[in-house]
Design a protein around this motif. Structure first.
Motif, PDB file in Angstrom:
ATOM      1  N   LEU A 115      -4.028   5.869 -14.062  1.00  0.00           N
ATOM      2  CA  LEU A 115      -4.115   6.048 -12.610  1.00  0.00           C
ATOM      3  C   LEU A 115      -4.021   7.520 -12.229  1.00  0.00           C
ATOM      4  O   LEU A 115      -4.738   7.993 -11.334  1.00  0.00           O
ATOM      5  CB  LEU A 115      -3.009   5.249 -11.915  1.00  0.00           C
ATOM      6  CG  LEU A 115      -3.147   3.729 -11.966  1.00  0.00           C
ATOM      7  CD1 LEU A 115      -1.880   3.063 -11.454  1.00  0.00           C
ATOM      8  CD2 LEU A 115      -4.356   3.273 -11.132  1.00  0.00           C
TER       9      LEU A 115
ATOM     10  N   LEU B 163      -3.151   3.630  -3.133  1.00  0.00           N
ATOM     11  CA  LEU B 163      -2.866   2.569  -4.097  1.00  0.00           C
ATOM     12  C   LEU B 163      -2.621   1.271  -3.336  1.00  0.00           C
ATOM     13  O   LEU B 163      -1.821   1.234  -2.391  1.00  0.00           O
ATOM     14  CB  LEU B 163      -1.627   2.909  -4.928  1.00  0.00           C
ATOM     15  CG  LEU B 163      -1.740   4.135  -5.838  1.00  0.00           C
ATOM     16  CD1 LEU B 163      -0.372   4.467  -6.435  1.00  0.00           C
ATOM     17  CD2 LEU B 163      -2.754   3.894  -6.942  1.00  0.00           C
TER      18      LEU B 163
ATOM     19  N   ALA C  93       2.281   1.763 -10.526  1.00  0.00           N
ATOM     20  CA  ALA C  93       1.982   2.332  -9.208  1.00  0.00           C
ATOM     21  C   ALA C  93       3.227   2.967  -8.598  1.00  0.00           C
ATOM     22  O   ALA C  93       3.148   4.028  -7.954  1.00  0.00           O
ATOM     23  CB  ALA C  93       1.425   1.241  -8.287  1.00  0.00           C
TER      24      ALA C  93
ATOM     25  N   HIS D 219       0.911  11.446  -5.205  1.00  0.00           N
ATOM     26  CA  HIS D 219      -0.453  11.209  -5.678  1.00  0.00           C
ATOM     27  C   HIS D 219      -1.421  11.360  -4.512  1.00  0.00           C
ATOM     28  O   HIS D 219      -1.056  11.249  -3.336  1.00  0.00           O
ATOM     29  CB  HIS D 219      -0.579   9.796  -6.262  1.00  0.00           C
ATOM     30  CG  HIS D 219      -0.344   8.699  -5.251  1.00  0.00           C
ATOM     31  ND1 HIS D 219      -1.343   8.170  -4.482  1.00  0.00           N
ATOM     32  CD2 HIS D 219       0.799   8.057  -4.893  1.00  0.00           C
ATOM     33  CE1 HIS D 219      -0.840   7.236  -3.686  1.00  0.00           C
ATOM     34  NE2 HIS D 219       0.451   7.146  -3.914  1.00  0.00           N
TER      35      HIS D 219
ATOM     36  N   ARG E  90      -9.566   4.784  -3.301  1.00  0.00           N
ATOM     37  CA  ARG E  90      -8.743   3.597  -3.091  1.00  0.00           C
ATOM     38  C   ARG E  90      -8.772   2.771  -4.386  1.00  0.00           C
ATOM     39  O   ARG E  90      -9.851   2.397  -4.853  1.00  0.00           O
ATOM     40  CB  ARG E  90      -9.273   2.766  -1.920  1.00  0.00           C
ATOM     41  CG  ARG E  90      -9.098   3.456  -0.574  1.00  0.00           C
ATOM     42  CD  ARG E  90      -9.811   2.708   0.542  1.00  0.00           C
ATOM     43  NE  ARG E  90      -9.387   1.323   0.667  1.00  0.00           N
ATOM     44  CZ  ARG E  90      -8.321   0.916   1.355  1.00  0.00           C
ATOM     45  NH1 ARG E  90      -7.547   1.818   1.967  1.00  0.00           N
ATOM     46  NH2 ARG E  90      -8.008  -0.362   1.439  1.00  0.00           N
ATOM     47  N   VAL E  91      -7.593   2.534  -4.951  1.00  0.00           N
ATOM     48  CA  VAL E  91      -7.505   1.797  -6.222  1.00  0.00           C
ATOM     49  C   VAL E  91      -6.747   0.496  -5.987  1.00  0.00           C
ATOM     50  O   VAL E  91      -5.595   0.511  -5.538  1.00  0.00           O
ATOM     51  CB  VAL E  91      -6.805   2.621  -7.313  1.00  0.00           C
ATOM     52  CG1 VAL E  91      -6.771   1.837  -8.618  1.00  0.00           C
ATOM     53  CG2 VAL E  91      -7.503   3.966  -7.509  1.00  0.00           C
TER      54      VAL E  91
ATOM     55  N   GLU F  30       0.842  -1.211   0.000  1.00  0.00           N
ATOM     56  CA  GLU F  30       0.000   0.000   0.000  1.00  0.00           C
ATOM     57  C   GLU F  30       0.869   1.251   0.000  1.00  0.00           C
ATOM     58  O   GLU F  30       1.987   1.255   0.523  1.00  0.00           O
ATOM     59  CB  GLU F  30      -0.928   0.019   1.220  1.00  0.00           C
ATOM     60  CG  GLU F  30      -2.020  -1.027   1.189  1.00  0.00           C
ATOM     61  CD  GLU F  30      -3.150  -0.724   2.187  1.00  0.00           C
ATOM     62  OE1 GLU F  30      -3.331   0.469   2.528  1.00  0.00           O
ATOM     63  OE2 GLU F  30      -3.823  -1.674   2.604  1.00  0.00           O
TER      64      GLU F  30
END
Length: 367
Positions: free
Chosen positions: A357, A112, A100, A108, A58-59, A51
């Motif tokens: 994203l 993630l 990511a 960001h 939340r992706v 994470e």
């Protein structure tokens, strides 16, 4: 970034990991994800979960670490990486991780969650545990080979039946006196594969049920009429039909067979099932990936339904989360002895995913 991305993919592929034996590749992935800035843990079934960030959206980015056997030689030649899992699905998994990690470096909003799941090629133990643990997301991307310019928005469901037939045996020199269990099992198989429901579109591979006879086990050594036979039947189910609906029809068909063949004992067991899944083609998730494909490849985006079944089905249906499948690699190379992936396509998919994203997180943050 390019060297790091290639090294990650090659490292994953070089660690052979058939379903149930993902520990070595899991430790490697955990270590690499920690180096890339993720907070990493392993859950009770062996999933690697990394994470970064906090808050919404939340992706979830989920690929699987396991492969089918057998192991294949790994080599990089003329811009192509050969080896088991290059396409299905360590290439897509590595692309998700690297995309990511690009956002980790750039900064960001939102959270993630990157997962290397276990047992996708088996009983999907990994994704089922994510659901059981209550992992929540606003959007989910599952990594499977779709080719760089294509997004999978639909998968068929699946149903696996084990059917056993038993009969009285006798000498094979007088086969007319006895019921051959193999022949009886084949009679059931032919009825099963001929079944058609009103909801099906027989002209469509995706919108009709397909059946595959995966295994036959029967007979023995010696001059004996076979008294037992076991078959394994797999059905792939279109979105218009539920697992319960098809199961009921198949069990009714077999019940009718029992009535017509009282001297044949027939036993049925459902070994596994997965409901079909269709994603909303107009969701922000689909739009974000489509825009990124166009920006980076200048290509018309394909939104496709596939006749296979994936972890997307389980997570998307269980949680209601907008879910799609995307990743580099030619899906026709899945499970083949010549599995390979183009390195440039792999790198391009990372760019597409990172752009998608970025758009998704910015759009959700503004909303």
């Amino acid at each position: 970034m390019q060297d790091s991305a290639i090294n990650l993919l090659r490292g994953l592929v070089e660690r052979y990991s058939p379903s149930g034996k993902e520990d070595e590749v899991g430790y490697f992935l955990s270590s690499r994800m920690e180096e890339l800035g993720f907070l990493v843990k392993r859950d009770i079934v062996g999933n690697v979960i990394g994470e970064h960030g906090d808050g919404s959206p939340r992706v979830l980015l989920c690929g699987h670490m396991d492969t089918v056997p057998p192991e294949l030689p790994v080599r990089l030649e003329d811009g192509i990486l050969y080896g088991r899992g290059t396409v299905d699905a360590k290439g897509p998994l590595a692309a998700l991780v690297m995309a990511a990690s690009g956002l980790v470096n750039d900064g960001h909003s939102g959270t993630l969650i990157v997962v290397g799941a276990v047992d996708e090629e088996g009983m999907s133990t990994g994704v089922k545990n994510l659901v059981n643990d209550g992992l929540e997301a606003d959007y989910a991307i599952f990594g499977e080979p779709t080719n760089v310019e294509t997004i999978t928005v639909g998968y068929k469901g699946g149903l696996v039946l084990k059917i056993d037939c038993e009969t009285e045996t006798g000498h094979s020199s007088a086969p007319w006196l006895f019921k051959n269990a193999i022949e009886k099992a084949m009679g059931i198989w032919h009825q099963v594969k001929s079944l058609q429901l009103p909801e099906e579109d027989s002209e469509s591979r995706f919108h009709s049920v397909s059946y595959c006879l995966r295994r036959i086990k029967g007979g023995g050594i010696g001059s004996v009429v076979p008294s037992s036979c076991q078959i394994l039947v797999e059905a792939r189910i279109p979105p218009a039909i539920s697992v319960d609906r098809l199961s009921a029809e198949l069990l009714a068909l077999i019940d009718a067979y029992r009535v017509d063949n009282p001297d044949v004992n027939v036993y049925v067991e459902i070994l596994g099932h997965t409901e079909p899944y269709l994603s909303d083609k107009k969701s922000p998730l689909v739009r974000a990936i489509s825009r990124s494909i166009w920006r980076n490849r200048k290509a018309k985006v394909g939104l496709i339904n596939k006749t296979g079944t994936g972890d997307m089905n389980i997570y998307g249906r269980a949680t209601g989360t907008p879910t799609i499948t995307y990743g580099p690699g030619d899906p026709h190379l899945d499970h083949t002895s010549y599995e390979h992936i183009g390195v440039q396509d792999y790198l391009d998919s990372i760019t597409v995913l990172k752009g998608a994203l970025t758009d998704l997180l910015l759009l959700s943050g503004q909303n």
